[in-house]
Scaffold this motif. Sequence first.
Motif, mmCIF file in Angstrom:
data_model
loop_
_atom_site.group_PDB
_atom_site.id
_atom_site.type_symbol
_atom_site.label_atom_id
_atom_site.label_comp_id
_atom_site.label_asym_id
_atom_site.label_seq_id
_atom_site.Cartn_x
_atom_site.Cartn_y
_atom_site.Cartn_z
ATOM 1 N N ALA A 1 0.835 -1.204 0.000
ATOM 2 C CA ALA A 1 0.000 0.000 0.000
ATOM 3 C C ALA A 1 0.871 1.256 0.000
ATOM 4 O O ALA A 1 0.576 2.223 -0.712
ATOM 5 N N LEU A 2 1.944 1.244 0.767
ATOM 6 C CA LEU A 2 2.854 2.383 0.799
ATOM 7 C C LEU A 2 3.444 2.639 -0.589
ATOM 8 O O LEU A 2 3.512 3.788 -1.035
ATOM 9 N N GLU A 3 3.844 1.578 -1.263
ATOM 10 C CA GLU A 3 4.422 1.717 -2.602
ATOM 11 C C GLU A 3 3.434 2.365 -3.568
ATOM 12 O O GLU A 3 3.823 3.167 -4.417
ATOM 13 N N GLN A 4 2.158 2.046 -3.423
ATOM 14 C CA GLN A 4 1.137 2.601 -4.314
ATOM 15 C C GLN A 4 0.988 4.112 -4.171
ATOM 16 O O GLN A 4 0.470 4.763 -5.075
ATOM 17 N N VAL A 5 1.423 4.670 -3.057
ATOM 18 C CA VAL A 5 1.328 6.121 -2.865
ATOM 19 C C VAL A 5 2.716 6.778 -2.837
ATOM 20 O O VAL A 5 2.872 7.898 -2.368
ATOM 21 N N GLY A 6 3.715 6.068 -3.346
ATOM 22 C CA GLY A 6 5.047 6.651 -3.460
ATOM 23 C C GLY A 6 5.855 6.664 -2.183
ATOM 24 O O GLY A 6 6.748 7.500 -2.017
ATOM 25 N N ALA A 7 5.581 5.741 -1.289
ATOM 26 C CA ALA A 7 6.307 5.648 -0.019
ATOM 27 C C ALA A 7 6.866 4.229 0.127
ATOM 28 O O ALA A 7 6.662 3.386 -0.738
ATOM 29 N N GLY A 8 7.548 3.981 1.214
ATOM 30 C CA GLY A 8 8.089 2.655 1.474
ATOM 31 C C GLY A 8 8.203 2.410 2.965
ATOM 32 O O GLY A 8 7.947 3.316 3.776
ATOM 33 N N LEU A 9 8.615 1.225 3.322
ATOM 34 C CA LEU A 9 8.749 0.890 4.742
ATOM 35 C C LEU A 9 9.745 1.800 5.448
ATOM 36 O O LEU A 9 9.601 2.088 6.632
ATOM 37 N N GLY A 10 10.742 2.290 4.728
ATOM 38 C CA GLY A 10 11.721 3.200 5.315
ATOM 39 C C GLY A 10 11.141 4.534 5.740
ATOM 40 O O GLY A 10 11.769 5.279 6.489
ATOM 41 N N ASP A 11 9.939 4.849 5.261
ATOM 42 C CA ASP A 11 9.268 6.099 5.616
ATOM 43 C C ASP A 11 8.354 5.960 6.833
ATOM 44 O O ASP A 11 7.801 6.955 7.308
ATOM 45 N N VAL A 12 8.179 4.742 7.335
ATOM 46 C CA VAL A 12 7.252 4.496 8.445
ATOM 47 C C VAL A 12 7.804 5.129 9.729
ATOM 48 O O VAL A 12 8.960 4.925 10.090
ATOM 49 N N VAL A 13 6.952 5.899 10.405
ATOM 50 C CA VAL A 13 7.343 6.532 11.666
ATOM 51 C C VAL A 13 6.573 5.978 12.865
ATOM 52 O O VAL A 13 6.997 6.167 14.002
ATOM 53 N N ARG A 14 5.454 5.299 12.606
ATOM 54 C CA ARG A 14 4.646 4.761 13.715
ATOM 55 C C ARG A 14 3.859 3.560 13.252
ATOM 56 O O ARG A 14 3.313 3.555 12.144
ATOM 57 N N THR A 15 3.798 2.552 14.110
ATOM 58 C CA THR A 15 2.919 1.408 13.883
ATOM 59 C C THR A 15 2.074 1.194 15.130
ATOM 60 O O THR A 15 2.481 1.532 16.239
ATOM 61 N N ARG A 16 0.895 0.618 14.888
ATOM 62 C CA ARG A 16 0.015 0.204 15.982
ATOM 63 C C ARG A 16 -0.345 -1.243 15.695
ATOM 64 O O ARG A 16 -0.813 -1.552 14.595
ATOM 65 N N VAL A 17 -0.115 -2.091 16.674
ATOM 66 C CA VAL A 17 -0.332 -3.525 16.493
ATOM 67 C C VAL A 17 -1.376 -3.977 17.501
ATOM 68 O O VAL A 17 -1.229 -3.746 18.711
#
Length: 128
Positions: free
Chosen positions: A62-78
């Motif tokens: 999903a990130l790739e589809q909007v021009g982002a990647g895992l390296g751009d992630v700043v927060r996760t909620r699990v």
Amino acid sequence: MERTRVGSGAGWEEAVGYSRAVRVGPWVSVAGTTAALPGGGVVGPGDPGEQAREALRRIAAALEQVGAGLGDVVRTRVYVTDVDRWEEVGRAHREVLGEVRPACTLVEVSRLVAPELLVEVEADAVVG
């Protein structure tokens, strides 16, 4: 600012009225993502670690589809249905996100939308 939305095609998106990911400027939010399979069942039945890995793979797509990647992630909620198995989920999080090391919250919930789902993950990213 331009708003970009992408979907995964899951029936829940249309039924509930949400997008898999939304990007506004540099900000990206990815909705709660699970290992549910179309038509029922899950990737990694009974295995919260594998379900977490699959959710994170879907988040990456999903990130790739909007021009982002895992390296751009700043927060996760699990969200997990059995916090006693947090180490399996945490290991998967570390394997997929590596040195990105986003801020992360892990909480136990009583259940998810289907009983076979053990993990749901959300992510926020900032591009650039």
